[in-house]
Design a protein around this motif. Structure first.
Motif, short mmCIF file in Angstrom:
data_model
loop_
_atom_site.label_atom_id
_atom_site.label_comp_id
_atom_site.label_asym_id
_atom_site.label_seq_id
_atom_site.Cartn_x
_atom_site.Cartn_y
_atom_site.Cartn_z
N SER A 5 4.60 -2.69 3.17
CA SER A 5 4.50 -4.33 2.28
C SER A 5 4.58 -5.01 3.31
CB SER A 5 5.35 -3.63 1.32
OG SER A 5 5.16 -3.33 0.05
N TRP B 280 0.80 -1.23 0.12
CA TRP B 280 0.05 -0.21 -0.37
C TRP B 280 0.52 1.15 -0.16
CZ3 TRP B 280 -1.33 -3.71 3.63
CH2 TRP B 280 -2.21 -4.55 3.45
N ARG B 281 0.61 2.10 -0.52
CA ARG B 281 1.09 3.55 -0.77
C ARG B 281 0.15 3.85 0.78
NH1 ARG B 281 5.10 4.82 -3.09
NH2 ARG B 281 4.68 5.14 -5.31
N HIS C 272 -1.54 1.37 -4.00
CA HIS C 272 -0.45 1.39 -4.77
C HIS C 272 -0.48 1.11 -6.25
CE1 HIS C 272 4.35 1.00 -5.29
NE2 HIS C 272 4.72 1.46 -4.34
N ASN D 243 6.18 2.72 1.15
CA ASN D 243 4.62 2.51 1.31
C ASN D 243 4.93 1.12 2.82
OD1 ASN D 243 5.99 -0.53 0.42
ND2 ASN D 243 7.38 0.38 -1.02
#
Lengths: 96, 96, 96, 96, 96, 96, 96, 96, 96, 96
Positions: free
Chosen positions: C54, C44-45, D87, C52
């Protein structure tokens, strides 16, 4: 699989001395059992501090977590967990 | 006498690749020599980081200092030095 | 076995645009390949940041380390690695 | 909309054991209900710590706030809230 | 939905003055457009610092992320993003 | 003149519930009075935290100080005070 | 109205010596002019550091901001701004 | 010789109100006596905080130490001590 | 009067080697001169770091400041200055 | 072998005064005995703080650890331990 775990022990000044003494004894027994099994591979004291740095050899994160949560002194501890790998320059076979 | 030394390596992006490659090779040779002598007792990589945690067994602070300053990669490194003792719960003879 | 890895990307302002573009493309391909394999389970950002979070599912610390070191954008990244366990309250079967 | 919430639990040593046990049970029920609804999408334990990292899928900041404030263990918790986005490299459809 | 975003601007001393001037002009135009639309609800300068605190009203994390990433001065900025809610004591209707 | 004040509230677990309830009620009344007067221009809750970010419009540092010290919940609060200015890009007339 | 401003000066090693010398001279002239006007009420050097702590007497945040932004050495400075009040124990009339 | 001393006051919520009131009164008298002697040259309140920044003019570190240790509120205080010098740009004669 | 000064040396990798060598030589000569005078009373190296901790015996803050600013390696240094007093338990006459 | 040890003393406000007084007396006697033996080579007070910086001359980390753990005031102390070496510029024979 190796993990470095740094444990800072902060026993409240008003803690029940007997309870603390019992927990310390349990902690020692618990630690030495795991050391004998090879799980708790190393434990050193940080000079001048009520704090240790330990190296654990475990099968998984779960195993490490359960092992740490069962530490009798856990309620008095602040933890820092660092996963480790074999270093490309390492020559010792048993540092994996 | 034991010391934990945590070394974070930060090689500038614009560093001369050949110089860096040479220093890395020298570092590996230097480390393995000291490991073979038993001075550099353990070296592990911190997972996911260009950083290691090492355990040194030296005669004195001076010895440790000279040894660290001679690291070929020293110019690229940030160091954290923590003196260690044998832990009262330790059962391994060789963790002193 | 699960690990959370937080990656902050800091690309120098004077970096070669073409090199950076190539590395970004390689990073995307590399990430999507690992996602397809199930190793890179989530990415995800962080809103508003070039960063990010992760979740990786790997066999061992070594596997995670090798995977991270192979990231094309690694030279521009600051990493924070947190080992995870299944939570006792978790109900999803696949969060282990 | 996704948020990462990191929750560190610090239960005072002198807390009433029964009250704590009740709150823990309520917390588990509350969490599992929200997980079943898909709001509390993921919850993982941080290895070795009484701390979790969770991913929430909520309609708005307000929804997230109300949900967190209703956590039975909230009085014992330190929170860190990080808004997340999909993302650009993500391939999973359900990571939005 | 409201977010507080704190932006610290660090323009390298050796940056191309013309490029910087252009980016600053673009930033002002971009900001004023979003302010006019009501998305960028507030922007204040932190006294004595090249830093601002802004309040954004957006539909989602994604919207906020895209908006921030499009800031012409983004490459020179460090960001801190804090999601906000309406406060139970707030009396202004438009602070939601 | 504008100031941003971030207030983190930490009510001790063993605080007298009635005293706390009274102080919360007094705080709400006090805040809403100042909001009505335009002094307490904005108050938002930080999502997931017992913390708010407020914008005050006051005549002087002294005025702000006296106002903050009179907060009924002040004894439970950690404060961060940031003086603000009108931003050169601001288009709203009332953000000064 | 009083503000404490702490200014840390970090002049890059590769800065143009003539430019720096000119800016230092301009800074001194600028500072002494404001001191003479009573705006820059106090300036002290922090022993051993290229850093000062100053007390400003200004009409508003805006005035302070403009004054600071006009510092010739501003591009080399990190700032910390702390609004001050008269202390209830102060006996000096002019410490307001 | 000048020193800046920043004093943060943290009075425990369960402190004896009468004892605290007495110590506050003693602190004010003690401070005003030293201010009258010129030793405690400046004292300002940090806006919004139970914290002050003071400038002391003393003969030596010892003198400053003894003076600080005798503060009636010392047991409730966190201190930060910064030695100061006359600034090369200072124009006031009495800022030494 | 005693001060502890901790000096961290960070010489840029691209610094001119001859310039650095000259400054190091000047630093050593300068330090040894001051040590011989008794001003620079102690200097120790922090093991493993390019950093020293020094004890200075000076007449005033000004004297210490001038002495530090004249260090040839000053441009490469980060400083921390801590004023010291004689300890009530000290038995050495010359630790004042 | 030399070590710098920085000791911050935090005696709880509700500590038993007699116990504290006894521990302080024991601490002084213990310290002065070690100073007389040359082990506790230096002890200075940090101006304005209930904190000291000490230099120990010991045979090993173990010796230092045992010595620190036996400090009567240890339960009230936060420690920072820094191993030291002789500095290449040092001229005093006895700073090793």
């Amino acid at each position: 699989m190796l993990f470095m775990v740094e444990m800072d022990v902060n026993i409240p000044l008003d803690a029940d001395p007997e309870l603390v003494a019992q927990r310390k004894a349990d902690e020692k027994a618990y630690s030495q059992k795991l050391q004998a099994e090879g799980t708790w591979r190393h434990i050193w004291r940080k000079t001048g501090l009520y704090s240790n740095v330990s190296i654990f050899d475990v099968e998984s994160n779960e195993a490490l977590h359960d092992l740490i949560m069962a530490l009798p002194l856990y309620p008095y501890m602040d933890m820092k967990v660092t996963p480790l790998n074999r270093h490309p320059s390492a020559i010792r076979e048993d540092d994996t």
